[in-house]
Structures are given as C-alpha cells and as structure tokens.
Design a protein around this motif. Structure first.
Motif, mmCIF file in Angstrom:
data_model
loop_
_atom_site.group_PDB
_atom_site.id
_atom_site.type_symbol
_atom_site.label_atom_id
_atom_site.label_comp_id
_atom_site.label_asym_id
_atom_site.label_seq_id
_atom_site.Cartn_x
_atom_site.Cartn_y
_atom_site.Cartn_z
ATOM 1 N N ASP A 35 43.309 51.755 48.624
ATOM 2 C CA ASP A 35 44.269 51.005 47.816
ATOM 3 C C ASP A 35 45.685 51.334 48.265
ATOM 4 O OD1 ASP A 35 42.560 49.584 46.033
ATOM 5 O OD2 ASP A 35 42.185 51.449 44.951
ATOM 6 N N GLY A 58 48.230 45.916 48.225
ATOM 7 C CA GLY A 58 46.904 45.336 48.364
ATOM 8 C C GLY A 58 45.834 46.365 48.640
ATOM 9 N N ASN A 103 47.914 41.532 47.673
ATOM 10 C CA ASN A 103 48.135 41.097 46.295
ATOM 11 C C ASN A 103 48.818 39.730 46.208
ATOM 12 O OD1 ASN A 103 47.075 43.560 45.464
ATOM 13 N ND2 ASN A 103 49.077 44.512 45.252
ATOM 14 N N GLU A 104 48.479 39.021 45.168
ATOM 15 C CA GLU A 104 49.072 37.712 44.855
ATOM 16 C C GLU A 104 50.595 37.831 44.767
ATOM 17 O OE1 GLU A 104 49.000 33.672 43.921
ATOM 18 O OE2 GLU A 104 47.172 34.849 44.200
ATOM 19 N N ASN A 115 44.229 35.710 48.078
ATOM 20 C CA ASN A 115 45.388 35.483 47.205
ATOM 21 C C ASN A 115 46.476 34.755 47.989
ATOM 22 O OD1 ASN A 115 44.331 36.905 44.928
ATOM 23 N ND2 ASN A 115 44.771 38.815 46.004
ATOM 24 N N TYR A 153 50.255 34.546 49.184
ATOM 25 C CA TYR A 153 51.425 35.392 49.394
ATOM 26 C C TYR A 153 52.155 34.926 50.643
ATOM 27 C CZ TYR A 153 48.182 37.806 52.545
ATOM 28 O OH TYR A 153 47.263 38.104 53.517
#
Length: 125
Positions: A7, A11, A25-26, A59, A61
């Motif tokens: 992690d 993201g 990540n979005e 996602n 981005y």
C-alpha cells in the motif's frame, strides 16, 4: 517470486513474478514524484533484474506524461502496459502517453484485460 501487495499513499502495488502492477487511487494526479516512488520500489524489489510495469486503471485519474521520460531511462524496466476497460482511457494511452515513452529498446502496450497485459509482458524479458 511470490505475489505480494504494497500500500502506498497514492494507490496499491501488486508484485507478481517480475511485474509491478499498480492500481492507483481515484482522482489522483500520477506525477513525477509518485512515479519516482514506484521506480524506487522497482529498484528495491527487483535489484537490477529485468521487470515490467502494468498500470491497471480500474479508477479514473490523471497521468502527467512527463513520468515516461524518467521511466524510459531505467535500464531494467523492459516494458510498460496500460490496462483499462474504458475505451477513451485506452485511446489516450495509445495516442498521447505512448509518445512520451521514448526508449526504443523497451515496449509500451495498451490492453483491455489484465490477463492480456501479463501474457504480453512475460514475452518482453
């Protein structure tokens, strides 16, 4: 090498064989600083061995295309793939992002499924 998840603040990264797969990540901007974190991770994990990078775009981005200039200079990063289920995202990767990845020895591919990208990636080493 076994599959492992890491992690990050922008993201999640999955290490599968000699492939680094990122699910970002979005809504983020994947910029040069974030890319350096991924490149450092690749350097640490693969220790000079050849590897590939898959951007699994589940996602939405933004990507700063400047990330490809630095990535093209990493000798053991042999291929980059973009996976997206969204046609617009795939076309953008194909028409815009590919043009910024300027290392003729390396490869850049765009795919609809992760399985296709992994199969292609494994032919690049």
């Amino acid at each position: 090498m076994t599959t492992k998840e890491i992690d990050l603040d922008f993201g999640k990264v999955i290490i599968h064989k000699n492939i680094l797969i990122a699910k970002l990540n979005e809504g983020i901007l994947f910029d040069v600083e974030s890319n350096r974190k991924l490149l450092d991770l690749g350097k640490e994990i693969f220790k000079g061995e050849d590897y590939g990078y898959i951007s699994h775009r589940v996602n939405s981005y933004a990507v700063d295309p400047m990330v490809y200039f630095e990535s093209a200079n990493v000798r053991n990063l042999k291929a980059i793939a973009v996976v997206s289920y969204n046609e617009f995202t795939r076309k953008n990767a194909e028409m815009v992002e590919r043009n910024f990845y300027k290392d003729p020895e390396n490869a850049f591919g765009v795919f609809v499924t992760l399985e296709e990208a992994v199969a292609w990636m494994l032919t690049k080493f």
